[in-house]
Design an enzyme around this catalytic site. Structure first.
Site, PDB file in Angstrom:
ATOM      1  N   LYS A 141     -20.175  -4.075 -12.148  1.00  0.00           N
ATOM      2  CA  LYS A 141     -20.095  -5.545 -12.109  1.00  0.00           C
ATOM      3  C   LYS A 141     -21.451  -6.111 -11.710  1.00  0.00           C
ATOM      4  O   LYS A 141     -22.137  -5.529 -10.865  1.00  0.00           O
ATOM      5  CB  LYS A 141     -19.053  -6.000 -11.068  1.00  0.00           C
ATOM      6  N   ASP A 172     -14.520   2.570 -11.146  1.00  0.00           N
ATOM      7  CA  ASP A 172     -14.903   1.156 -10.993  1.00  0.00           C
ATOM      8  C   ASP A 172     -15.900   1.011  -9.845  1.00  0.00           C
ATOM      9  O   ASP A 172     -15.575   1.274  -8.685  1.00  0.00           O
ATOM     10  CB  ASP A 172     -13.648   0.324 -10.682  1.00  0.00           C
ATOM     11  N   HIS A 226     -19.029 -10.455 -11.391  1.00  0.00           N
ATOM     12  CA  HIS A 226     -18.250 -10.180 -10.175  1.00  0.00           C
ATOM     13  C   HIS A 226     -17.558 -11.424  -9.602  1.00  0.00           C
ATOM     14  O   HIS A 226     -16.474 -11.328  -9.034  1.00  0.00           O
ATOM     15  CB  HIS A 226     -19.182  -9.559  -9.123  1.00  0.00           C
ATOM     16  N   TYR A 231     -21.900  -2.843  -4.519  1.00  0.00           N
ATOM     17  CA  TYR A 231     -21.373  -1.756  -3.669  1.00  0.00           C
ATOM     18  C   TYR A 231     -22.491  -0.811  -3.216  1.00  0.00           C
ATOM     19  O   TYR A 231     -22.271   0.047  -2.375  1.00  0.00           O
ATOM     20  CB  TYR A 231     -20.298  -0.934  -4.403  1.00  0.00           C
ATOM     21  N   PRO A 273      -5.028  -2.817  -4.714  1.00  0.00           N
ATOM     22  CA  PRO A 273      -3.594  -2.726  -5.013  1.00  0.00           C
ATOM     23  C   PRO A 273      -2.746  -2.494  -3.755  1.00  0.00           C
ATOM     24  O   PRO A 273      -1.569  -2.854  -3.735  1.00  0.00           O
ATOM     25  CB  PRO A 273      -3.496  -1.526  -5.968  1.00  0.00           C
TER      26      PRO A 273
HETATM   27  N1  LIG Z   1     -13.701  -7.296  -7.922  1.00  0.00           N
HETATM   28  C1  LIG Z   1     -13.630  -7.451  -6.626  1.00  0.00           C
HETATM   29  O1  LIG Z   1     -14.022  -8.490  -6.067  1.00  0.00           O
HETATM   30  C2  LIG Z   1     -13.047  -6.339  -5.805  1.00  0.00           C
HETATM   31  C3  LIG Z   1     -12.725  -6.564  -4.440  1.00  0.00           C
HETATM   32  C4  LIG Z   1     -12.169  -5.504  -3.731  1.00  0.00           C
HETATM   33  C5  LIG Z   1     -11.934  -4.274  -4.367  1.00  0.00           C
HETATM   34  N2  LIG Z   1     -12.285  -4.091  -5.681  1.00  0.00           N
HETATM   35  C6  LIG Z   1     -12.021  -2.814  -6.402  1.00  0.00           C
HETATM   36  O2  LIG Z   1     -10.705  -2.361  -6.108  1.00  0.00           O
HETATM   37  C7  LIG Z   1     -10.774  -1.056  -5.516  1.00  0.00           C
HETATM   38  C8  LIG Z   1      -9.648  -0.854  -4.522  1.00  0.00           C
HETATM   39  O3  LIG Z   1      -9.654  -1.858  -3.520  1.00  0.00           O
HETATM   40  P1  LIG Z   1      -9.911  -1.561  -1.991  1.00  0.00           P
HETATM   41  O4  LIG Z   1     -10.713  -0.328  -1.874  1.00  0.00           O
HETATM   42  O5  LIG Z   1     -10.445  -2.767  -1.350  1.00  0.00           O
HETATM   43  O6  LIG Z   1      -8.461  -1.359  -1.358  1.00  0.00           O
HETATM   44  P2  LIG Z   1      -7.130  -0.523  -1.671  1.00  0.00           P
HETATM   45  O7  LIG Z   1      -7.343   0.459  -2.772  1.00  0.00           O
HETATM   46  O8  LIG Z   1      -6.015  -1.500  -1.757  1.00  0.00           O
HETATM   47  O9  LIG Z   1      -6.912   0.238  -0.301  1.00  0.00           O
HETATM   48  C9  LIG Z   1      -7.754   1.253   0.127  1.00  0.00           C
HETATM   49  C10 LIG Z   1      -7.241   1.706   1.497  1.00  0.00           C
HETATM   50  O10 LIG Z   1      -5.967   2.351   1.366  1.00  0.00           O
HETATM   51  C11 LIG Z   1      -6.045   3.672   1.893  1.00  0.00           C
HETATM   52  N3  LIG Z   1      -5.242   4.530   1.005  1.00  0.00           N
HETATM   53  C12 LIG Z   1      -5.508   4.835  -0.290  1.00  0.00           C
HETATM   54  N4  LIG Z   1      -4.529   5.599  -0.819  1.00  0.00           N
HETATM   55  C13 LIG Z   1      -3.629   5.789   0.167  1.00  0.00           C
HETATM   56  C14 LIG Z   1      -2.397   6.488   0.230  1.00  0.00           C
HETATM   57  N5  LIG Z   1      -1.913   7.154  -0.834  1.00  0.00           N
HETATM   58  N6  LIG Z   1      -1.708   6.478   1.405  1.00  0.00           N
HETATM   59  C15 LIG Z   1      -2.195   5.813   2.485  1.00  0.00           C
HETATM   60  N7  LIG Z   1      -3.363   5.125   2.489  1.00  0.00           N
HETATM   61  C16 LIG Z   1      -4.068   5.115   1.336  1.00  0.00           C
HETATM   62  C17 LIG Z   1      -7.505   4.039   1.881  1.00  0.00           C
HETATM   63  O11 LIG Z   1      -7.806   4.922   2.940  1.00  0.00           O
HETATM   64  P3  LIG Z   1      -8.669   6.293   2.733  1.00  0.00           P
HETATM   65  O12 LIG Z   1      -9.852   5.978   1.853  1.00  0.00           O
HETATM   66  O13 LIG Z   1      -9.041   6.634   4.141  1.00  0.00           O
HETATM   67  O14 LIG Z   1      -7.721   7.269   2.104  1.00  0.00           O
HETATM   68  C18 LIG Z   1      -8.170   2.681   2.146  1.00  0.00           C
HETATM   69  O15 LIG Z   1      -8.173   2.388   3.530  1.00  0.00           O
HETATM   70  C19 LIG Z   1     -12.161  -1.038  -4.882  1.00  0.00           C
HETATM   71  O16 LIG Z   1     -12.594   0.260  -4.542  1.00  0.00           O
HETATM   72  C20 LIG Z   1     -12.985  -1.718  -5.953  1.00  0.00           C
HETATM   73  O17 LIG Z   1     -13.267  -0.829  -7.007  1.00  0.00           O
HETATM   74  C21 LIG Z   1     -12.824  -5.112  -6.400  1.00  0.00           C
END
Ligand SMILES: NC(=O)c1ccc[n+]([C@@H]2O[C@H](COP(=O)([O-])OP(=O)(O)OC[C@H]3O[C@@H](n4cnc5c(N)ncnc54)[C@H](OP(=O)(O)O)[C@@H]3O)[C@@H](O)[C@H]2O)c1
Length: 285
Positions: free
Chosen positions: A73, A43, A106, A48, A184
Protein backbone atom coordinates in the site's frame (compact mmCIF):
# COMPACT_ATOMS: atom_id res chain seq x y z
CA UNK A 1 -7.13 -22.54 -0.50
CA UNK A 2 -10.04 -20.74 -2.13
CA UNK A 3 -10.03 -17.68 -4.37
CA UNK A 4 -12.42 -14.85 -5.07
CA UNK A 5 -12.35 -13.15 -8.45
CA UNK A 6 -11.84 -9.43 -9.07
CA UNK A 7 -13.88 -7.75 -11.82
CA UNK A 8 -10.89 -7.85 -14.18
CA UNK A 9 -10.63 -11.64 -13.83
CA UNK A 10 -7.67 -11.68 -11.40
CA UNK A 11 -8.02 -14.39 -8.75
CA UNK A 12 -7.37 -13.31 -5.18
CA UNK A 13 -6.78 -15.87 -2.40
CA UNK A 14 -9.67 -15.55 0.04
CA UNK A 15 -7.54 -15.60 3.18
CA UNK A 16 -4.34 -13.63 3.35
CA UNK A 17 -1.56 -13.10 5.86
CA UNK A 18 -0.99 -9.57 7.16
CA UNK A 19 2.34 -8.29 8.46
CA UNK A 20 1.32 -5.05 10.20
CA UNK A 21 3.18 -4.66 13.52
CA UNK A 22 5.51 -7.57 12.78
CA UNK A 23 9.00 -6.38 13.61
CA UNK A 24 11.80 -6.42 11.06
CA UNK A 25 13.42 -9.18 13.15
CA UNK A 26 10.39 -11.48 13.07
CA UNK A 27 9.01 -10.63 9.64
CA UNK A 28 10.97 -12.88 7.29
CA UNK A 29 10.44 -15.99 9.42
CA UNK A 30 6.79 -15.22 10.04
CA UNK A 31 6.11 -14.89 6.31
CA UNK A 32 8.00 -18.13 5.65
CA UNK A 33 5.88 -19.87 8.32
CA UNK A 34 2.74 -18.52 6.68
CA UNK A 35 3.79 -19.70 3.22
CA UNK A 36 4.71 -23.12 4.63
CA UNK A 37 1.27 -23.31 6.25
CA UNK A 38 -0.33 -22.77 2.83
CA UNK A 39 -0.83 -19.01 2.66
CA UNK A 40 -0.19 -17.56 -0.77
CA UNK A 41 -1.51 -14.04 -0.16
CA UNK A 42 0.73 -11.61 1.77
CA UNK A 43 -0.39 -8.09 2.73
CA UNK A 44 2.19 -5.43 3.60
CA UNK A 45 2.47 -1.63 3.23
CA UNK A 46 5.08 1.08 2.83
CA UNK A 47 4.04 2.32 6.26
CA UNK A 48 4.81 -1.03 7.94
CA UNK A 49 8.54 -0.64 7.24
CA UNK A 50 8.97 -4.37 6.60
CA UNK A 51 8.70 -4.67 2.81
CA UNK A 52 12.39 -5.69 2.58
CA UNK A 53 11.90 -8.53 5.05
CA UNK A 54 8.78 -9.71 3.18
CA UNK A 55 10.94 -9.60 0.03
CA UNK A 56 13.56 -11.81 1.65
CA UNK A 57 10.88 -14.37 2.45
CA UNK A 58 9.52 -14.20 -1.11
CA UNK A 59 13.04 -14.81 -2.44
CA UNK A 60 13.68 -17.75 -0.11
CA UNK A 61 10.32 -19.49 0.02
CA UNK A 62 10.70 -21.88 -2.93
CA UNK A 63 7.17 -21.15 -4.10
CA UNK A 64 6.86 -19.85 -7.67
CA UNK A 65 6.19 -16.13 -7.90
CA UNK A 66 3.13 -16.88 -10.05
CA UNK A 67 1.56 -18.77 -7.12
CA UNK A 68 1.97 -15.87 -4.70
CA UNK A 69 -0.34 -12.89 -4.35
CA UNK A 70 1.59 -9.88 -3.05
CA UNK A 71 -0.05 -6.63 -1.96
CA UNK A 72 1.49 -3.42 -0.73
CA UNK A 73 0.00 0.00 0.00
CA UNK A 74 1.16 3.51 -0.79
CA UNK A 75 1.44 5.81 2.22
CA UNK A 76 0.08 9.38 2.00
CA UNK A 77 3.50 11.06 1.93
CA UNK A 78 4.07 9.30 -1.39
CA UNK A 79 0.87 10.63 -2.96
CA UNK A 80 1.32 12.85 -6.03
CA UNK A 81 1.83 12.65 -9.77
CA UNK A 82 4.91 10.51 -10.56
CA UNK A 83 5.78 10.38 -6.85
CA UNK A 84 3.32 7.56 -6.27
CA UNK A 85 4.56 5.74 -9.37
CA UNK A 86 8.20 5.99 -8.22
CA UNK A 87 7.33 4.86 -4.70
CA UNK A 88 5.61 1.73 -6.04
CA UNK A 89 8.69 0.88 -8.15
CA UNK A 90 10.76 1.35 -4.97
CA UNK A 91 8.40 -0.97 -3.03
CA UNK A 92 8.74 -3.58 -5.78
CA UNK A 93 12.54 -3.42 -5.44
CA UNK A 94 12.27 -3.92 -1.68
CA UNK A 95 9.87 -6.82 -2.21
CA UNK A 96 12.19 -8.28 -4.91
CA UNK A 97 9.33 -8.67 -7.41
CA UNK A 98 8.93 -7.43 -10.96
CA UNK A 99 5.17 -7.04 -10.63
CA UNK A 100 2.66 -6.65 -7.79
CA UNK A 101 -0.62 -8.54 -7.62
CA UNK A 102 -2.37 -5.67 -5.89
CA UNK A 103 -1.46 -2.10 -5.00
CA UNK A 104 -3.67 -0.01 -2.71
CA UNK A 105 -3.82 3.61 -1.63
CA UNK A 106 -3.62 3.29 2.17
CA UNK A 107 -5.84 6.24 3.17
CA UNK A 108 -8.24 8.71 1.50
CA UNK A 109 -6.12 11.61 2.74
CA UNK A 110 -3.88 13.99 0.80
CA UNK A 111 -3.64 14.15 -2.98
CA UNK A 112 -5.17 10.75 -3.51
CA UNK A 113 -6.68 11.36 -6.93
CA UNK A 114 -3.21 12.14 -8.34
CA UNK A 115 -1.90 9.05 -6.55
CA UNK A 116 -4.70 6.94 -7.99
CA UNK A 117 -3.90 8.10 -11.53
CA UNK A 118 -0.37 6.75 -11.01
CA UNK A 119 -1.85 3.40 -9.98
CA UNK A 120 -3.88 3.39 -13.21
CA UNK A 121 -0.67 4.03 -15.15
CA UNK A 122 1.11 1.16 -13.39
CA UNK A 123 -1.86 -1.09 -14.14
CA UNK A 124 -1.94 -0.18 -17.83
CA UNK A 125 1.82 -0.86 -18.04
CA UNK A 126 1.28 -4.33 -16.50
CA UNK A 127 3.44 -3.59 -13.45
CA UNK A 128 0.50 -4.30 -11.13
CA UNK A 129 -2.24 -6.87 -11.78
CA UNK A 130 -4.89 -5.03 -9.78
CA UNK A 131 -5.40 -1.65 -8.12
CA UNK A 132 -7.51 -0.49 -5.23
CA UNK A 133 -7.92 1.52 -2.08
CA UNK A 134 -8.03 1.10 1.68
CA UNK A 135 -10.07 2.84 4.35
CA UNK A 136 -12.28 4.44 1.71
CA UNK A 137 -15.62 4.44 3.47
CA UNK A 138 -18.83 4.54 1.46
CA UNK A 139 -18.76 8.18 0.29
CA UNK A 140 -15.08 8.16 -0.72
CA UNK A 141 -15.40 4.77 -2.44
CA UNK A 142 -18.35 5.84 -4.56
CA UNK A 143 -16.58 9.11 -5.42
CA UNK A 144 -13.45 7.36 -6.68
CA UNK A 145 -15.50 4.73 -8.53
CA UNK A 146 -17.30 7.51 -10.38
CA UNK A 147 -14.12 9.51 -11.09
CA UNK A 148 -11.59 6.85 -12.01
CA UNK A 149 -10.90 5.59 -15.51
CA UNK A 150 -10.20 2.18 -14.00
CA UNK A 151 -12.43 1.52 -10.99
CA UNK A 152 -10.76 0.15 -7.86
CA UNK A 153 -10.96 -3.63 -7.67
CA UNK A 154 -10.51 -3.83 -3.90
CA UNK A 155 -11.27 -1.77 -0.80
CA UNK A 156 -9.48 -2.88 2.38
CA UNK A 157 -11.37 -1.78 5.51
CA UNK A 158 -11.85 -2.87 9.11
CA UNK A 159 -14.32 -5.76 9.29
CA UNK A 160 -14.80 -8.04 12.29
CA UNK A 161 -17.79 -9.44 14.20
CA UNK A 162 -18.09 -6.27 16.30
CA UNK A 163 -17.79 -3.90 13.30
CA UNK A 164 -19.31 -5.71 10.34
CA UNK A 165 -19.51 -2.83 7.85
CA UNK A 166 -22.61 -4.24 6.19
CA UNK A 167 -23.46 -1.00 4.34
CA UNK A 168 -19.87 -0.58 3.14
CA UNK A 169 -20.04 -4.10 1.69
CA UNK A 170 -23.36 -3.33 -0.04
CA UNK A 171 -21.90 -0.20 -1.67
CA UNK A 172 -18.77 -2.10 -2.68
CA UNK A 173 -20.93 -4.85 -4.22
CA UNK A 174 -22.80 -2.25 -6.26
CA UNK A 175 -19.50 -1.23 -7.90
CA UNK A 176 -18.03 -4.77 -8.09
CA UNK A 177 -15.33 -3.91 -5.56
CA UNK A 178 -14.09 -6.81 -3.40
CA UNK A 179 -13.84 -6.01 0.32
CA UNK A 180 -10.79 -7.11 2.27
CA UNK A 181 -11.09 -7.23 6.07
CA UNK A 182 -8.27 -5.73 8.05
CA UNK A 183 -8.05 -6.67 11.74
CA UNK A 184 -10.50 -9.57 11.35
CA UNK A 185 -9.99 -10.31 15.07
CA UNK A 186 -9.99 -6.62 16.00
CA UNK A 187 -6.53 -7.44 17.40
CA UNK A 188 -8.44 -9.26 20.16
CA UNK A 189 -10.06 -6.05 21.45
CA UNK A 190 -13.27 -6.23 23.49
CA UNK A 191 -12.19 -9.76 24.43
CA UNK A 192 -13.20 -11.03 20.97
CA UNK A 193 -11.41 -14.37 21.36
CA UNK A 194 -13.53 -15.08 24.48
CA UNK A 195 -16.86 -13.87 23.17
CA UNK A 196 -19.49 -16.40 24.37
CA UNK A 197 -21.46 -16.41 21.09
CA UNK A 198 -18.34 -17.03 18.99
CA UNK A 199 -17.11 -19.65 21.48
CA UNK A 200 -20.42 -21.49 21.38
CA UNK A 201 -20.38 -21.57 17.56
CA UNK A 202 -16.76 -22.74 17.65
CA UNK A 203 -17.61 -25.54 20.10
CA UNK A 204 -20.50 -26.65 17.85
CA UNK A 205 -18.10 -27.10 14.90
CA UNK A 206 -15.08 -28.12 16.97
CA UNK A 207 -13.21 -25.03 15.79
CA UNK A 208 -11.56 -22.03 17.45
CA UNK A 209 -13.06 -18.54 17.66
CA UNK A 210 -10.40 -17.37 15.17
CA UNK A 211 -11.47 -20.03 12.66
CA UNK A 212 -15.15 -19.13 13.12
CA UNK A 213 -14.39 -15.45 12.37
CA UNK A 214 -12.32 -16.17 9.27
CA UNK A 215 -14.90 -18.66 8.00
CA UNK A 216 -17.68 -16.09 8.58
CA UNK A 217 -15.77 -13.56 6.47
CA UNK A 218 -15.22 -16.13 3.73
CA UNK A 219 -18.94 -16.93 3.64
CA UNK A 220 -19.70 -13.19 3.35
CA UNK A 221 -17.45 -13.04 0.28
CA UNK A 222 -14.86 -10.94 2.14
CA UNK A 223 -11.10 -11.54 1.88
CA UNK A 224 -9.57 -11.86 5.37
CA UNK A 225 -6.12 -10.66 6.38
CA UNK A 226 -5.07 -12.19 9.68
CA UNK A 227 -1.78 -11.60 11.49
CA UNK A 228 0.03 -13.90 13.89
CA UNK A 229 3.67 -14.53 14.66
CA UNK A 230 2.95 -17.96 16.19
CA UNK A 231 3.22 -21.02 13.95
CA UNK A 232 0.34 -22.93 15.58
CA UNK A 233 -2.00 -19.93 15.19
CA UNK A 234 -0.84 -19.32 11.61
CA UNK A 235 -1.77 -22.93 10.76
CA UNK A 236 -5.06 -22.65 12.65
CA UNK A 237 -5.97 -19.42 10.83
CA UNK A 238 -5.35 -20.99 7.44
CA UNK A 239 -7.52 -24.06 8.21
CA UNK A 240 -10.99 -22.65 7.51
CA UNK A 241 -12.24 -24.68 4.55
CA UNK A 242 -13.21 -27.98 6.19
CA UNK A 243 -16.36 -26.75 7.95
CA UNK A 244 -19.30 -24.50 7.19
CA UNK A 245 -21.34 -22.08 9.28
CA UNK A 246 -25.08 -22.54 8.93
CA UNK A 247 -27.73 -19.81 8.68
CA UNK A 248 -28.28 -19.82 12.44
CA UNK A 249 -24.56 -19.31 13.11
CA UNK A 250 -24.43 -16.48 10.57
CA UNK A 251 -27.49 -14.83 12.15
CA UNK A 252 -26.01 -15.08 15.65
CA UNK A 253 -22.76 -13.45 14.50
CA UNK A 254 -24.76 -10.72 12.75
CA UNK A 255 -26.25 -9.92 16.17
CA UNK A 256 -22.77 -9.00 17.51
CA UNK A 257 -22.43 -5.95 15.24
CA UNK A 258 -21.98 -2.66 17.14
CA UNK A 259 -21.44 -0.68 13.89
CA UNK A 260 -18.49 1.03 15.56
CA UNK A 261 -14.79 0.73 14.92
CA UNK A 262 -12.71 -1.03 17.55
CA UNK A 263 -9.92 1.40 16.70
CA UNK A 264 -10.92 4.88 15.53
CA UNK A 265 -13.15 6.81 13.21
CA UNK A 266 -11.14 7.68 10.10
CA UNK A 267 -13.37 10.65 9.38
CA UNK A 268 -12.60 12.95 12.34
CA UNK A 269 -10.25 15.96 11.93
CA UNK A 270 -8.11 14.66 14.81
CA UNK A 271 -7.49 11.41 12.91
CA UNK A 272 -6.50 13.29 9.76
CA UNK A 273 -3.91 15.22 11.83
CA UNK A 274 -2.74 11.97 13.39
CA UNK A 275 -2.27 10.27 10.01
CA UNK A 276 -0.16 13.18 8.72
CA UNK A 277 2.16 12.80 11.74
CA UNK A 278 2.16 9.00 11.89
CA UNK A 279 4.84 8.25 9.36
CA UNK A 280 7.44 10.45 11.08
CA UNK A 281 6.94 8.70 14.40
CA UNK A 282 7.27 5.25 12.76
CA UNK A 283 10.29 6.26 10.71
CA UNK A 284 12.04 7.46 13.86
CA UNK A 285 11.39 4.21 15.76
N1 LIG B 1 -5.31 -1.07 5.67
C1 LIG B 1 -5.19 -0.74 6.93
O1 LIG B 1 -5.32 0.43 7.32
C2 LIG B 1 -4.90 -1.83 7.92
C3 LIG B 1 -5.00 -1.56 9.31
C4 LIG B 1 -4.74 -2.61 10.18
C5 LIG B 1 -4.40 -3.88 9.68
N2 LIG B 1 -4.28 -4.09 8.33
C6 LIG B 1 -3.95 -5.42 7.76
O2 LIG B 1 -4.72 -6.43 8.41
C7 LIG B 1 -3.84 -7.38 9.02
C8 LIG B 1 -4.44 -7.95 10.28
O3 LIG B 1 -4.78 -6.93 11.20
P1 LIG B 1 -4.09 -6.78 12.62
O4 LIG B 1 -2.75 -7.38 12.57
O5 LIG B 1 -4.18 -5.38 13.05
O6 LIG B 1 -5.04 -7.58 13.62
P2 LIG B 1 -5.74 -9.02 13.71
O7 LIG B 1 -5.26 -9.93 12.63
O8 LIG B 1 -7.19 -8.78 13.89
O9 LIG B 1 -5.22 -9.53 15.12
C9 LIG B 1 -3.90 -9.87 15.35
C10 LIG B 1 -3.80 -10.27 16.82
O10 LIG B 1 -4.51 -11.49 17.06
C11 LIG B 1 -3.63 -12.47 17.60
N3 LIG B 1 -4.00 -13.76 16.99
C12 LIG B 1 -3.88 -14.11 15.69
N4 LIG B 1 -4.38 -15.35 15.47
C13 LIG B 1 -4.81 -15.79 16.67
C14 LIG B 1 -5.42 -17.00 17.09
N5 LIG B 1 -5.67 -17.99 16.22
N6 LIG B 1 -5.75 -17.14 18.40
C15 LIG B 1 -5.49 -16.14 19.28
N7 LIG B 1 -4.91 -14.96 18.95
C16 LIG B 1 -4.58 -14.79 17.65
C17 LIG B 1 -2.24 -12.03 17.21
O11 LIG B 1 -1.30 -12.43 18.19
P3 LIG B 1 0.10 -13.18 17.81
O12 LIG B 1 0.72 -12.46 16.64
O13 LIG B 1 0.88 -13.02 19.08
O14 LIG B 1 -0.27 -14.59 17.50
C18 LIG B 1 -2.38 -10.50 17.24
O15 LIG B 1 -2.25 -10.01 18.56
C19 LIG B 1 -2.56 -6.57 9.26
O16 LIG B 1 -1.44 -7.38 9.52
C20 LIG B 1 -2.48 -5.77 7.98
O17 LIG B 1 -1.98 -6.56 6.92
C21 LIG B 1 -4.54 -3.08 7.46
Amino acid sequence: MKNFELYNGVKIPANGYGVYQISKNDCKNSVLMAINAGYRHIDTAQAYFNEEEVGQAIAECNVARSELFITTKVWIDNYGENKTYDSVIESMKKLKVDYLDLILLHQPIGDYFAAYRDLEKLYLEGKVKAIGVSNFYEDRLVDICLQAKIKPMVNQIEVNPFNQNIEAKEWADKYNVVIEAWAPFGEGRNDMFNNPVLKEIGAKHNRSVAQVILRWLYQRGIVSLAKSVHESRIKENFDIYSFELDDQDMAKIKGLDTKNSLFFNHQTPEMVEWFYKLIESRRNN
